[in-house]
Scaffold this motif. Structure first.
Motif, mmCIF file in Angstrom:
data_model
loop_
_atom_site.group_PDB
_atom_site.id
_atom_site.type_symbol
_atom_site.label_atom_id
_atom_site.label_comp_id
_atom_site.label_asym_id
_atom_site.label_seq_id
_atom_site.Cartn_x
_atom_site.Cartn_y
_atom_site.Cartn_z
ATOM 1 N N GLN A 185 -2.007 -8.305 1.665
ATOM 2 C CA GLN A 185 -3.070 -7.853 0.771
ATOM 3 C C GLN A 185 -2.884 -8.442 -0.621
ATOM 4 N N SER A 213 -3.475 -0.618 -11.875
ATOM 5 C CA SER A 213 -4.100 -0.565 -10.549
ATOM 6 C C SER A 213 -5.381 0.256 -10.550
ATOM 7 N N LEU A 243 -7.041 4.891 -5.599
ATOM 8 C CA LEU A 243 -6.276 3.681 -5.295
ATOM 9 C C LEU A 243 -6.449 3.297 -3.829
ATOM 10 N N ARG A 244 -7.697 3.325 -3.407
ATOM 11 C CA ARG A 244 -8.046 2.984 -2.031
ATOM 12 C C ARG A 244 -9.250 2.045 -2.034
ATOM 13 N N PRO A 245 -9.392 1.231 -0.976
ATOM 14 C CA PRO A 245 -10.575 0.379 -0.891
ATOM 15 C C PRO A 245 -11.817 1.192 -0.568
ATOM 16 N N ARG A 292 -14.485 -3.512 -2.702
ATOM 17 C CA ARG A 292 -14.413 -2.931 -4.043
ATOM 18 C C ARG A 292 -13.353 -1.833 -4.038
ATOM 19 N N TRP A 293 -12.753 -1.615 -5.202
ATOM 20 C CA TRP A 293 -11.575 -0.757 -5.323
ATOM 21 C C TRP A 293 -11.932 0.536 -6.027
ATOM 22 N N HIS A 294 -11.412 1.636 -5.488
ATOM 23 C CA HIS A 294 -11.615 2.946 -6.116
ATOM 24 C C HIS A 294 -10.420 3.229 -7.015
ATOM 25 N N SER A 299 0.826 -1.210 0.000
ATOM 26 C CA SER A 299 0.000 0.000 0.000
ATOM 27 C C SER A 299 0.854 1.252 0.000
ATOM 28 N N PRO A 353 -4.919 -7.984 -4.798
ATOM 29 C CA PRO A 353 -6.042 -7.492 -5.611
ATOM 30 C C PRO A 353 -6.707 -8.617 -6.396
ATOM 31 N N TRP A 405 -11.303 -5.586 -6.976
ATOM 32 C CA TRP A 405 -11.340 -5.712 -5.526
ATOM 33 C C TRP A 405 -9.919 -5.643 -4.974
ATOM 34 N N MET A 406 -9.822 -5.294 -3.680
ATOM 35 C CA MET A 406 -8.580 -5.455 -2.946
ATOM 36 C C MET A 406 -8.898 -6.233 -1.677
#
Length: 571
Positions: free
Chosen positions: A460, A485, A513-515, A507-509, A113, A462, A490-491
């Motif tokens: 972690q 990325s 780049l954050r959950p 779910r991934w933004h 991260s 993805p 998902w992450m």
């Protein structure tokens, strides 16, 4: 001068002449004709050596934490010797279970991260151009730093991080992959060697593993070539140490037991035939696990056809016995082959006379699944996917010989630990740069060590499934290794404590780049969120067949909520 004498000593003792023809110096690290280059190299970096201890740092690929003496059916006498002479970490974990992101992480001492490296597209230099690396912290303190083999993932960063990490560029080999021409240095890779066939080039039932007609030493294959280069560099580093007093850091990366399992046939003779090879006790995944948590062993339709030919259909159906047994056999043979190379390197260290002042650190980059609970390979936030072997032999701490610790540790802890063992100051962190995420494990090397350092470790991974609309299909072709990325689906984050493992998939933004963390208590299937909970009772950490067999989220909702709350504070 002493430097000239060092070079002449190397020539006079005939170190290169005694080596096999194939082991002559690589173009990037000079031989006799480049002796002046070596003198200049040493002359530049001997200033200000701050410590007197040497380090050999060995990294293996895809090796799970299944070694003797706890697992006597695995043939690894060299690593067993290292365990008898050092401190073994029984609960060490990678921070992402796949090659490049893991190596970007532990070689920089920072979590994925922080590096923002979760796949094979970039490297940590894109966010940390000024970061000091694990070998770089030795280089900046006056050490001679040399490397060979797979330490960083090939090309990530470029040139093995060049002179930011090394006194001389490392040589990376890749010719122990599918064919003898799959990269590497032609000086070491014999194109006439028999090879396993890659998909699309020949019809064969097992293109990813094969026994080759070669001596046990495996001359001409990539990892033995890495050993040759490591031996040459160790001899030079030892001679330079004796002549100038400069300590050294030697990094050695072995590719095995990463697929392809291309091993000399003799190593198979150590084991019963594949028809007698034990299968995993639990060969399918339980239905309570969310499909997004399960990895898919193939990355493309081409490899899907390959796995289908081996009798694999899905994680809820056992793979064909014969294929599963062959894979488990060849994995063990690859470990035995790699272990023999480690043993030769340890013997070479003994011959230098510097073993008593040279620490040897060994670990792998992540774990590996061999059909347990229906999963194969890495790419999974399970105990077997994330736990790694980690052994540290530190001769100036003789009380650690033959000891073990069950303290939770992470691979990001290796970098600050080696600095402390060497007596080096913490690496400088420029204003605005991310600090190290790892914690020194030095207290665990004490005469009366604590039983724990951390309450938890964090990994972690993805997921990028091709079908995101049908939850039952989120396991299929869901790897992200070549997906930007910003396009992850998902992450997953896996929180391991002394007794529990809680894994949550968000779910991934793609922009931040954050959950995307849903509000409230964790609820499976809400807003694309999924989670699972497993328990580890005392004594069940050795048998790999008894890990994570039953998902317990519904039975322990209070524990699940507590773990979820803790996890949210960490991500």
């Amino acid at each position: 001068s002493p430097l000239t004498k060092c070079c002449h000593d190397l020539q006079g003792r005939g170190l290169e002449a005694r080596m096999p023809r194939r082991s002559q110096p690589s173009p990037s690290f000079g031989g006799n004709a480049r002796c002046g280059t070596l003198i200049l190299l040493v002359g530049v970096i001997t200033r200000g050596a701050a410590a007197s201890r040497n380090f050999i740092y060995i990294v293996s690929d895809d090796l799970r934490a299944e070694l003797p003496p706890l697992h006597p059916d695995v043939h690894a006498p060299a690593l067993a010797r290292l365990a008898r002479e050092g401190l073994s970490f029984d609960r060490a974990y990678c921070n992402q279970p796949v090659c490049s992101p893991s190596r970007n992480s532990f070689m920089s001492g920072r979590r994925p991260s922080t590096t923002q490296i979760w796949n094979f597209l970039e490297d940590f230099r894109s966010v940390g151009p000024n970061w000091t690396t694990l070998p770089g912290q030795f280089l900046s303190n006056g050490y001679l730093t040399l490397g060979t083999g797979k330490l960083y993932h090939e090309g990530h960063p470029a040139n093995g991080d060049g002179n930011r990490s090394w006194s001389d560029l490392p040589v990376q080999f890749a010719c122990n992959k599918s064919t003898s021409s799959a990269g590497g240095d032609s000086t070491y890779c014999d194109p006439s060697m028999p090879s396993c066939h890659v998909p699309g080039t020949a019809s064969t039932p097992n293109p990813r593993w094969c026994a080759i007609d070669a001596p046990l030493s495996g001359d001409g294959i990539g990892d033995p070539a890495t050993l040759v280069d490591a031996t040459k560099k160790l001899r030079f580093a030892a001679a330079n140490r004796n002549a100038t007093g400069q300590p050294f850091f030697l990094g050695v990366g072995f590719h095995l037991p990463h697929m392809d399992w291309r091993v000399p046939a003799g190593w198979l003779d150590l084991f019963p035939p594949s028809s007698e090879t034990a299968l995993a006790a639990h060969r399918t995944v339980q239905h309570l696990r969310p499909p997004v948590s399960i990895h898919c062993p193939f990355q493309s339709h081409e490899y899907e056809a390959l796995w289908s030919g081996w009798g694999y259909t899905d994680p809820w159906t056992p793979m064909r016995n014969a294929s599963a047994q062959e894979m488990r056999l060849f994995y063990r043979a690859a470990i035995a082959f790699m272990d023999s190379l480690v043993g030769t390197l340890l013997d070479e260290l003994d011959l230098t006379g510097l073993a008593d002042e040279t620490a040897v650190i060994f670990h792998s980059d992540h774990g590996f699944m061999l059909g347990e609970n229906g999963e194969w390979k890495k790419f999974t936030l399970t105990e077997l996917g994330t736990r790694v072997p980690l052994i540290a032999r530190v001769p100036w701490m003789p009380h650690t010989a033959g000891t073990r610790t069950s303290a939770l540790v992470e691979l990001i802890d290796v970098m600050p630990t080696l600095a402390d063992l060497a007596g080096l100051p913490p690496p400088a962190v420029a204003p605005g740069d991310a600090p190290l995420d790892g914690t020194s494990m030095l207290p665990l090397f004490g005469v009366t060590p604590p039983t724990s350092l951390k309450t938890h470790v964090l990994s972690q991974y993805p997921r990028c499934p091709t079908n995101t609309t049908v939850p039952q299909l989120l396991w299929r072709t869901n790897l992200c290794i070549n997906t930007p990325s910003s396009e992850f689906g998902w992450m997953g984050y896996s929180l391991r404590t002394d007794e529990w493992r809680y894994t949550a998939w968000f779910r991934w933004h793609g922009s931040t780049l954050r959950p995307i963390v849903p509000p409230g208590a964790p609820r499976n299937g809400t807003n694309g969120f999924y989670c699972e909970l497993f328990r580890y009772l005392p004594g069940n950490n050795v048998s790999f067949d008894e890990l994570e067999v039953v998902e317990l989220g519904l039975q322990y909702p209070t524990v699940l909520n507590q773990m979820h709350t803790t996890l949210k504070t960490l991500i």
